[in-house]
Motif scaffolding. Structure first.
Motif, PDB file in Angstrom:
ATOM      1  N   SER A 278       0.849  -1.205   0.000  1.00  0.00           N
ATOM      2  CA  SER A 278       0.000   0.000   0.000  1.00  0.00           C
ATOM      3  C   SER A 278       0.879   1.247   0.000  1.00  0.00           C
ATOM      4  O   SER A 278       0.528   2.253  -0.602  1.00  0.00           O
ATOM      5  CB  SER A 278      -0.871   0.080   1.245  1.00  0.00           C
ATOM      6  OG  SER A 278      -1.650  -1.048   1.410  1.00  0.00           O
ATOM      7  N   PRO A 357       4.964  -5.479   1.815  1.00  0.00           N
ATOM      8  CA  PRO A 357       4.650  -6.882   1.554  1.00  0.00           C
ATOM      9  C   PRO A 357       4.752  -7.763   2.802  1.00  0.00           C
ATOM     10  O   PRO A 357       5.644  -7.559   3.636  1.00  0.00           O
ATOM     11  CB  PRO A 357       5.698  -7.291   0.516  1.00  0.00           C
ATOM     12  CG  PRO A 357       6.070  -6.021  -0.160  1.00  0.00           C
ATOM     13  CD  PRO A 357       5.947  -4.943   0.875  1.00  0.00           C
ATOM     14  N   ARG A 395      -5.049  -9.051  -1.278  1.00  0.00           N
ATOM     15  CA  ARG A 395      -5.549  -8.267  -0.137  1.00  0.00           C
ATOM     16  C   ARG A 395      -5.037  -6.828  -0.188  1.00  0.00           C
ATOM     17  O   ARG A 395      -5.732  -5.896   0.221  1.00  0.00           O
ATOM     18  CB  ARG A 395      -5.210  -8.948   1.195  1.00  0.00           C
ATOM     19  CG  ARG A 395      -3.749  -9.025   1.565  1.00  0.00           C
ATOM     20  CD  ARG A 395      -3.535  -9.879   2.811  1.00  0.00           C
ATOM     21  NE  ARG A 395      -2.167  -9.796   3.279  1.00  0.00           N
ATOM     22  CZ  ARG A 395      -1.332 -10.822   3.418  1.00  0.00           C
ATOM     23  NH1 ARG A 395      -1.741 -12.032   3.127  1.00  0.00           N
ATOM     24  NH2 ARG A 395      -0.114 -10.643   3.858  1.00  0.00           N
ATOM     25  N   THR A 396      -3.833  -6.636  -0.747  1.00  0.00           N
ATOM     26  CA  THR A 396      -3.322  -5.266  -0.851  1.00  0.00           C
ATOM     27  C   THR A 396      -4.182  -4.441  -1.818  1.00  0.00           C
ATOM     28  O   THR A 396      -4.448  -3.261  -1.553  1.00  0.00           O
ATOM     29  CB  THR A 396      -1.841  -5.271  -1.308  1.00  0.00           C
ATOM     30  OG1 THR A 396      -1.109  -6.167  -0.469  1.00  0.00           O
ATOM     31  CG2 THR A 396      -1.222  -3.893  -1.213  1.00  0.00           C
ATOM     32  N   ASN A 399      -7.103  -3.431   0.129  1.00  0.00           N
ATOM     33  CA  ASN A 399      -6.744  -2.362   1.072  1.00  0.00           C
ATOM     34  C   ASN A 399      -6.774  -0.995   0.384  1.00  0.00           C
ATOM     35  O   ASN A 399      -7.318  -0.028   0.906  1.00  0.00           O
ATOM     36  CB  ASN A 399      -5.330  -2.591   1.636  1.00  0.00           C
ATOM     37  CG  ASN A 399      -5.250  -3.821   2.531  1.00  0.00           C
ATOM     38  OD1 ASN A 399      -6.267  -4.345   2.952  1.00  0.00           O
ATOM     39  ND2 ASN A 399      -4.037  -4.282   2.820  1.00  0.00           N
TER      40      ASN A 399
HETATM   41  N1  ASP Z   1       0.878  -5.950   1.869  1.00  0.00           N
HETATM   42  C1  ASP Z   1      -0.227  -5.371   2.574  1.00  0.00           C
HETATM   43  C2  ASP Z   1      -0.311  -3.882   2.286  1.00  0.00           C
HETATM   44  O1  ASP Z   1       0.664  -3.259   1.934  1.00  0.00           O
HETATM   45  C3  ASP Z   1      -0.172  -5.625   4.038  1.00  0.00           C
HETATM   46  C4  ASP Z   1      -0.354  -7.100   4.270  1.00  0.00           C
HETATM   47  O2  ASP Z   1      -1.501  -7.541   4.359  1.00  0.00           O
HETATM   48  O3  ASP Z   1       0.617  -7.827   4.336  1.00  0.00           O
HETATM   49  O4  ASP Z   1      -1.371  -3.294   2.380  1.00  0.00           O
END
Ligand code: ASP
Length: 426
Positions: A278, A357, A395-396, A399
């Motif tokens: 993110s 990550p 998932r990122t 987000n």
């Molecule tokens: N990689 C995700 C992010 O940057 C965080 C994670 O769920 O590991 O939003």
């Protein structure tokens, strides 16, 4: 051609070439893709280098131009409430699916043993990192930086946001002549950062090709088979949240047309998918919100950096499913009360996770401990580590989509018309 179309082409091409190398057993191509991955990392460095100047300049200009400081309090309150509520909804979706589908019930004991053996060492090092994490009190205290320059150097966004808001607030009350001089300077930095992002984005399709190609080329497809139900449950939950919860919020609360909103913002989640970060995506997220959706700088510069750090619906949802999956495999019965604890701790753990990550798998350990599964932490993490990269990518993106949805919602509640895109507003 739109940026998201170009990124999508890079992504699909990378996935196809990577899959051919992997499934066709073309070792030379796998090695080649692994070798050029460095170019993808170079691209991630390029976009990450804009984060600090952009966040500071745009947030300072945004805060100072709010004029009325009570507006800042109002936007802040709404944003935090929104972030907590949507994250709790995400966790609830994850828990519901995990209870109904029970992804952990059909996994053969041999698979469990094999996964534990294969990933045990790696899991141990993650547990180690989690053990060194600061306590809650320390984390809260760290929001106030003793040295904002160090916070910037460490890419510690929350303290930097705190400092910048305080500074911006102070600017609003000093003599206009001095204030304008400072703001003019930061306006320039803001604009130059935006220009730089546009330049760097020219490289995005190629970088995405390389990043996705190397991930797919080295992915353990055999693992996907044994963890298929778990992976599908996480992905289904993420899709329900991204295209269900957010669509409802967009339509009924932000009064925007979701069918137009998603393609308008698509480049940012696609980049989040490719980088699993993110934070690295943040410059594009801000640019997309302001230039494509037409959200004001005041709202975008506050809501989005905060969101990249504390709002992780996708991460929280994934953690809920992961805890249930591990519990089901080890025969731990999690009653309703335990699951309520999961809602709370997964929401808070996702706040604590950094936008980088694999951060979510480290804070998952907090959630496992909160429901008394401490003795299964290492083996449990080993079980799901093999498919973590792919789930991290998805998932990122969720987000980042959540951050953008929130920015649109807040902008609308602040009376903005979001005319940036024709027909976006319902
Ligand atoms: N990689 C995700 C992010 O940057 C965080 C994670 O769920 O590991 O939003």
């Amino acid at each position: 051609m739109q940026l998201y179309t170009k990124i999508l082409i890079g992504l699909i091409a990378g996935a196809v070439v990577g899959a051919v190398a992997n499934l066709g057993g073309l070792v030379w191509l796998q090695n080649l893709l692994g070798g050029v991955e460095i170019l993808g990392t170079a691209f991630i460095n390029l976009i990450t280098m804009i984060v600090i100047p952009l966040v500071v300049a745009s947030l300072l200009v945004g805060t100072a131009s709010l004029g009325d400081l009570s507006k800042l309090g109002r936007i802040g309150g709404k944003t935090l409430a929104y972030y907590m509520i949507t994250t709790a909804i995400a966790v609830t979706i994850g828990l519901t699916l995990a209870n109904v589908i029970e992804p952990g019930s059909g996994v053969a004991p041999e698979t469990t043993a094999e996964l534990t053996e294969r990933y045990g060492g790696d899991a141990a090092s993650r547990v180690n990192i989690a053990e060194q994490a600061p306590s809650w009190q320390e984390t809260l205290l760290r929001v106030i930086p003793r040295n904002p320059v160090r916070a910037a150097a460490d890419m510690d966004l929350l303290p930097l946001i705190f400092f910048t808001i305080c500074f911006g607030a102070a600017l609003t009350v000093i003599a206009p002549k001095r204030r304008d001089a400072v703001l003019e300077f930061f306006h320039g930095i803001n604009e130059a950062s935006m220009t730089l992002i546009n330049w760097i984005m020219e490289l995005a399709p190629y970088a995405v090709f390389v990043l996705i190609g190397s991930v797919v080329a080295n992915f353990g497809f055999d693992l996907l088979q044994s963890l298929l139900v778990y992976t599908l449950v996480v992905v289904a939950g993420l899709m329900i949240h991204a295209f269900g919860t957010y669509a409802i919020i967009l339509r009924f609360f932000a009064r925007l047309n979701p069918a137009k909103f998603y393609p308008t913002v698509a480049a940012a989640p696609l980049l989040a998918f490719s980088t699993s970060s993110s934070n690295a995506t943040l410059p594009l997220t801000i640019e997309t919100a302001e230039e494509k959706v037409g959200i004001s700088n005041e709202v975008a510069s506050f809501v989005l950096p905060l969101g990249a750090t504390i709002n992780m619906d996708g991460t929280a949802l994934y953690q809920a499913v992961a805890v249930m999956f591990i519990a089901q495999i080890y025969g731990v019965d999690l009653a309703l009360a335990d699951q309520l604890v999961i809602v709370l701790t997964a929401t808070l753990a996702s706040v604590g996770a950094a936008g980088v990550p694999s951060a979510g798998i480290i804070t998952l350990i907090i959630v496992l401990n909160s429901v008394g599964m401490g003795q299964h932490v290492q083996a449990g993490i080993a079980l799901i580590l093999g498919v973590d990269r792919i789930l991290d990518m998805i998932r990122t993106s969720v987000n980042v989509t959540g951050d953008l949805t929130c920015a649109a919602f807040i902008a609308r509640t602040e009376g903005e018309d979001l005319g940036g895109v024709k027909g976006l507003a319902r």
